[in-house]
Enzyme design. Structure first.
Site, PDB file in Angstrom:
ATOM      1  N   THR A 118      74.670  -2.633 -35.660  1.00  0.00           N
ATOM      2  CA  THR A 118      76.272  -2.636 -35.637  1.00  0.00           C
ATOM      3  C   THR A 118      76.794  -3.459 -34.214  1.00  0.00           C
ATOM      4  O   THR A 118      77.624  -4.248 -34.237  1.00  0.00           O
ATOM      5  CB  THR A 118      76.727  -1.061 -35.528  1.00  0.00           C
ATOM      6  OG1 THR A 118      76.252  -0.476 -36.785  1.00  0.00           O
ATOM      7  CG2 THR A 118      78.531  -1.153 -35.453  1.00  0.00           C
ATOM      8  N   GLU A 119      76.136  -3.082 -33.182  1.00  0.00           N
ATOM      9  CA  GLU A 119      76.657  -3.398 -32.030  1.00  0.00           C
ATOM     10  C   GLU A 119      76.229  -4.939 -31.675  1.00  0.00           C
ATOM     11  O   GLU A 119      77.149  -5.710 -31.067  1.00  0.00           O
ATOM     12  CB  GLU A 119      75.990  -2.737 -30.826  1.00  0.00           C
ATOM     13  CG  GLU A 119      76.502  -1.292 -30.733  1.00  0.00           C
ATOM     14  CD  GLU A 119      78.053  -1.130 -30.323  1.00  0.00           C
ATOM     15  OE1 GLU A 119      78.447  -1.912 -29.820  1.00  0.00           O
ATOM     16  OE2 GLU A 119      78.420   0.068 -29.991  1.00  0.00           O
ATOM     17  N   SER A 120      75.176  -5.205 -32.171  1.00  0.00           N
ATOM     18  CA  SER A 120      74.591  -6.727 -31.727  1.00  0.00           C
ATOM     19  C   SER A 120      74.166  -7.523 -32.685  1.00  0.00           C
ATOM     20  O   SER A 120      73.797  -8.497 -32.567  1.00  0.00           O
ATOM     21  CB  SER A 120      73.668  -6.526 -30.442  1.00  0.00           C
ATOM     22  OG  SER A 120      72.292  -6.258 -30.934  1.00  0.00           O
ATOM     23  N   TYR A 206      84.044   2.351 -37.187  1.00  0.00           N
ATOM     24  CA  TYR A 206      82.638   2.234 -36.548  1.00  0.00           C
ATOM     25  C   TYR A 206      81.874   3.285 -36.891  1.00  0.00           C
ATOM     26  O   TYR A 206      80.477   2.930 -37.162  1.00  0.00           O
ATOM     27  CB  TYR A 206      82.980   2.529 -34.955  1.00  0.00           C
ATOM     28  CG  TYR A 206      81.926   2.180 -33.913  1.00  0.00           C
ATOM     29  CD1 TYR A 206      81.288   1.219 -33.916  1.00  0.00           C
ATOM     30  CD2 TYR A 206      81.160   3.405 -33.562  1.00  0.00           C
ATOM     31  CE1 TYR A 206      79.981   1.008 -32.966  1.00  0.00           C
ATOM     32  CE2 TYR A 206      79.691   3.417 -32.688  1.00  0.00           C
ATOM     33  CZ  TYR A 206      79.436   2.242 -32.431  1.00  0.00           C
ATOM     34  OH  TYR A 206      78.452   2.096 -31.697  1.00  0.00           O
TER      35      TYR A 206
END
Length: 222
Positions: A118-120, A206
């Site tokens: 999700t983040e990167s 998120y």
């Protein structure tokens, strides 16, 4: 007679040249067989033949992988993406470090990898403001002080997992609250809980994405 003599010399010379060229070509082919060809796979130098065999094996695994019918198009695409990454030395390193960090701090590996996705998107050098690396570790967190280089795969995963574990402990093992705090900061979550009794609206998508990607990781890990 002189003309025939010159023709004979020309034919002989041409024949010799062709023969020499054939010998040179044979030597080059032989040399190619003797000198191994390497490619860079993640951070490792591997034989080209081994790399091709590994990629072929990976494609067969992906074909056999059972993707749940209720998966969204995005989840299906992520299954293919993460499978491809896991087929590299780099991807295997990320999974290994996620497992080690999870074991060390008591955090589920699939959650760690879902945060990474999700983040990167598994980009080791991702950067967004003061957040860096695979898990977008913020410079403002105490855990970030563990890393001399926030883009180091092992350190980024371990420090970020330690930070996430601390949030889980703070919010009594509630992944929902811990993830909201990981995304928006503990102060924002605490303020929202006091005023509305729930997490900030900005963090809800998120968390939904993290939960969907946990399912992706579990499918890929089977």
């Amino acid at each position: 007679m002189n003309i025939l003599k010159y023709v004979a010399y020309f034919v002989l010379t041409l024949t010799c040249m062709l023969y020499l060229l054939t010998l040179v070509g044979a030597v080059e082919v032989e040399d190619e067989k003797k000198v191994p060809t390497y490619v860079i796979d993640g951070t490792e130098k591997v034989l080209l033949d081994d790399y091709i065999a590994e990629q072929k094996k990976f494609k067969e695994v992906v074909k056999k992988r059972q993707v749940p019918e209720n998966f969204t198009q995005d989840q299906k695409q992520q299954v293919e993406k993460v499978s491809r990454i896991l087929g590299t030395a780099y991807g295997r390193d990320v999974f290994k470090h996620a497992q080690n960090a999870g074991d060390k701090y008591g955090v589920d590996r699939s959650l760690i990898l879902a945060v990474i996705l999700t983040e990167s998107g598994f980009d080791q050098y991702a950067k967004n403001g003061n957040s860096h690396g695979l898990m977008q570790l913020s410079e403002n967190t105490t855990a970030s002080k563990m890393c001399a280089n926030l883009y180091n795969v092992q350190c980024n995963i371990e420090a970020s997992t330690k930070h996430l574990a601390g949030l889980q402990a703070k919010y009594r093992q509630s992944d929902r609250l811990a993830l909201a705090a990981y995304n928006a900061g503990g102060g924002s979550v605490d303020s929202a809980l006091r005023s509305t009794g729930d997490i900030p609206v900005s963090t809800r998508e998120y968390i939904r994405k993290i939960n969907k990607y946990k399912q992706v990781i579990k499918v890929v890990s089977e």
